[in-house]
Each structure stands twice: as C-alpha cells, then as structure tokens.
Design an enzyme around this catalytic site. Structure first.
Site, PDB file in Angstrom:
ATOM      1  N   ARG A 188       1.819 -10.467   6.268  1.00  0.00           N
ATOM      2  CA  ARG A 188       2.921 -10.896   6.467  1.00  0.00           C
ATOM      3  C   ARG A 188       3.521 -10.155   7.714  1.00  0.00           C
ATOM      4  O   ARG A 188       4.895 -10.293   8.021  1.00  0.00           O
ATOM      5  CB  ARG A 188       3.691  -9.883   5.529  1.00  0.00           C
ATOM      6  CG  ARG A 188       3.293 -10.643   3.853  1.00  0.00           C
ATOM      7  CD  ARG A 188       4.006  -9.881   2.881  1.00  0.00           C
ATOM      8  NE  ARG A 188       5.050 -10.341   2.744  1.00  0.00           N
ATOM      9  CZ  ARG A 188       5.457 -10.166   1.423  1.00  0.00           C
ATOM     10  NH1 ARG A 188       5.599  -8.944   0.508  1.00  0.00           N
ATOM     11  NH2 ARG A 188       7.286  -9.671   1.706  1.00  0.00           N
ATOM     12  N   LYS A 243      23.753  17.023  -6.322  1.00  0.00           N
ATOM     13  CA  LYS A 243      23.227  15.726  -5.781  1.00  0.00           C
ATOM     14  C   LYS A 243      23.708  14.981  -7.014  1.00  0.00           C
ATOM     15  O   LYS A 243      23.594  15.323  -8.031  1.00  0.00           O
ATOM     16  CB  LYS A 243      22.112  15.113  -5.728  1.00  0.00           C
ATOM     17  CG  LYS A 243      20.919  16.002  -4.202  1.00  0.00           C
ATOM     18  CD  LYS A 243      21.806  15.425  -2.963  1.00  0.00           C
ATOM     19  CE  LYS A 243      20.884  16.052  -1.485  1.00  0.00           C
ATOM     20  NZ  LYS A 243      21.154  15.197  -0.907  1.00  0.00           N
ATOM     21  N   HIS A 263      -5.179 -13.675   9.907  1.00  0.00           N
ATOM     22  CA  HIS A 263      -4.418 -12.233  10.107  1.00  0.00           C
ATOM     23  C   HIS A 263      -4.758 -11.229  10.452  1.00  0.00           C
ATOM     24  O   HIS A 263      -4.060 -10.073  10.433  1.00  0.00           O
ATOM     25  CB  HIS A 263      -3.418 -12.442   8.704  1.00  0.00           C
ATOM     26  CG  HIS A 263      -3.273 -13.548   7.543  1.00  0.00           C
ATOM     27  ND1 HIS A 263      -1.847 -13.975   8.799  1.00  0.00           N
ATOM     28  CD2 HIS A 263      -3.391 -14.418   7.213  1.00  0.00           C
ATOM     29  CE1 HIS A 263      -1.553 -14.999   7.479  1.00  0.00           C
ATOM     30  NE2 HIS A 263      -1.845 -15.782   7.296  1.00  0.00           N
ATOM     31  N   PRO A 322       0.214  -1.198   0.080  1.00  0.00           N
ATOM     32  CA  PRO A 322       0.066  -0.396  -0.143  1.00  0.00           C
ATOM     33  C   PRO A 322       1.034   1.068  -0.049  1.00  0.00           C
ATOM     34  O   PRO A 322       2.096   0.934   0.787  1.00  0.00           O
ATOM     35  CB  PRO A 322      -0.599  -0.289   1.072  1.00  0.00           C
ATOM     36  CG  PRO A 322      -0.984  -1.702   1.433  1.00  0.00           C
ATOM     37  CD  PRO A 322       0.455  -2.389   1.066  1.00  0.00           C
ATOM     38  N   GLU A 323       0.598   1.538  -0.583  1.00  0.00           N
ATOM     39  CA  GLU A 323       1.725   3.103  -1.195  1.00  0.00           C
ATOM     40  C   GLU A 323       0.497   4.358  -0.560  1.00  0.00           C
ATOM     41  O   GLU A 323      -0.738   4.463  -0.296  1.00  0.00           O
ATOM     42  CB  GLU A 323       1.774   2.904  -2.386  1.00  0.00           C
ATOM     43  CG  GLU A 323       2.499   2.254  -2.415  1.00  0.00           C
ATOM     44  CD  GLU A 323       3.586   2.534  -3.878  1.00  0.00           C
ATOM     45  OE1 GLU A 323       3.634   3.633  -4.666  1.00  0.00           O
ATOM     46  OE2 GLU A 323       4.118   1.444  -4.278  1.00  0.00           O
TER      47      GLU A 323
END
Length: 270
Positions: free
Chosen positions: A110, A151, A91, A2-3
């Site tokens: 997980r 950078k 879960h 999930p983002e």
C-alpha cells in the site's frame, strides 16, 4: 497494520543478519512511499556499516556511523532477509545489499511506509515528541494519572495517543482496558490513580505477551517466503463482539470509536 509488538519482533528477526554488516549497495525500485525516499539515500548508505537495529514506537532505526535510516512499515509493510537471491516481487520497493551476501528487502503493497534519513533521529519531527515506551521504567500509572488530569477524552483515545505513550494500538487498547476493568468510554480525567496503576500494568502485560508470541509464531525472516506471519495471539475481547465475556459470560459489546472497532464487557468494565 503492524503495531509495536510486530515491529519489535521484526527488529529482533532482522538484527542478527544486519548488525555489523557493511552495505554494498541499495536498490530503490519505487521511491513513492508515504514520503518520497530521499534521492541521495543509496549514496549515503553505500559503504557504511549497520552498527545497530533499534526501535522507537513503530519506527525501526538502522544506525550507521554517519546517521540513521528511519523505517516505518506503514499499513502492510514488512522487512525480511533474502539469502537465496530470489527476484524481487511487485511490491518489493527497497533492497539493502549486505557484505555477507544477504539482502534486507522492504515490501509494502500500500506504500504507506517510509525510508527516511536523519543525522540525529532523536530530533526528527516524527520522533522528538513521542511519549515514553510502554515497557520502559518511565511509563506507569503515575505518568498516566498526571497527564490525564482535566482530560475529557475517552480513556481508549487517551492511551492510544502517541504523545501520552507509544505503541498502544487499537487491539492492545481493547485488551488492556478489559484486563484493567475500565470502560473504553470513561473520561480519562475521571479515573483514579489506583486504576491507572492497574491499567499501566495491563498495558505492559499485554504488549509483553504479544512480543513473546510474535517471536514464536513468525514463520521466518529469511528467504523469499519469510514474510512475517505476525502473532496468532489469544485475544480476550478484540474480535469477539457478541460472544460471552471470558470472565463473567455477559455478551461482549462491540461499538465504533473513532472509526475503530471497540469491544468491551458492559459488566466487567466500568
């Protein structure tokens, strides 16, 4: 994983069921997440009212009068609202039982997620050093340009750094760089201010669209079958390596950068 858009859609889905509700009890079936759930968390939450549900980066905040619960969905976690009293599955590690008869249930196969307590979440080590939100006024091309000077890192890695800006995960970095016409391997310090303005707008556009589509394609946040389906977004390049570019028909190239799939157009992105 999930983002940011999925986490924001989760926040929007659960907030109406949780905000203003008293917590009648907390059931912890497995405390062994990425970090152990504090043993005293049920005691801290008992009888408190969830004043608001907020998000920072990919963390969800359950704000109470005495502090904040910090929740992360990890690699595969979800939060849903149970109204039918359905039994917990294998879960389902945490239940927050609310006074309205509903239960906020955390599922994490997980166990890479977390449930932590903080008296002041803004000072928590996981939160305090995060960069700006990508949809906030603080974030823009000028911000990226200033932080990028000198950078040598690739631009894709640069915009995925949570100290630079939060929430630009792998999928969204691919999509935003394509929209901005920037090669993912170009050095961050070698990109002009004008191109950073385009990139910042592409990031905002991509994430806004993903949040909107997430909100319309989630199945439901209520009852036992209400696991987020997340969004079925129409991606321009991610997952389409080896197919024609949607802009110029050049075959999209797929490479690995930092063990992540990276797809770009060798003609459109420079």
């Amino acid at each position: 994983m999930p983002e940011l858009p999925e986490v924001e859609t989760t926040r929007q889905g659960i907030a109406p069921h949780c905000e203003g509700q008293k917590i009648n009890g907390v059931v912890i079936r497995n405390a062994r997440l990425r970090w152990p759930i504090p043993e005293d968390l049920p005691e801290r939450l008992q009888g408190q009212v969830i004043r608001s549900v907020d998000r920072r980066a990919k963390y969800l905040f359950l704000h109470l009068d005495g502090g904040t619960v910090i929740v992360h969905l990890g690699m595969s976690g979800s939060l849903r609202v149970i109204t039918d009293g359905s039994p917990a599955a294998a879960h389902d590690h945490v239940d927050v039982c609310l006074a309205n008869g509903r239960t906020l249930r955390f599922n994490d196969p997980r166990r890479f997620g977390c449930w932590l307590w903080s008296d002041d979440c803004t000072l928590h080590p996981l939160i305090r050093d995060l960069g700006p939100e990508p949809l906030s006024p603080e974030f823009g091309g000028a911000w990226l340009f200033r932080l990028s000077r000198g950078k040598q890192s690739p631009i894709k890695s640069f915009i995925m750094d949570n100290h630079v800006v939060v929430g630009v995960g792998n999928i969204y970095a691919n999509e935003a760089l394509f929209k901005a016409g920037i090669h993912p391997k170009r050095k961050a310090g070698r990109i002009s201010l004008d191109r950073y303005h385009r990139l910042a707008e592409a990031i905002k556009e991509t994430l806004s669209a993903a949040i909107l589509m997430g909100g319309t394609t989630l199945r439901d946040f209520v009852n036992s079958d209400g696991k987020p389906g997340y969004f079925a977004q129409s991606l321009l390049v991610y997952g389409h390596g080896g197919t024609p570019c949607p802009e110029c028909a050049t075959v999209l190239k797929e490479i690995r950068m930092n063990n992540r799939s990276t797809v770009y157009c060798p003609r459109c992105q420079r």
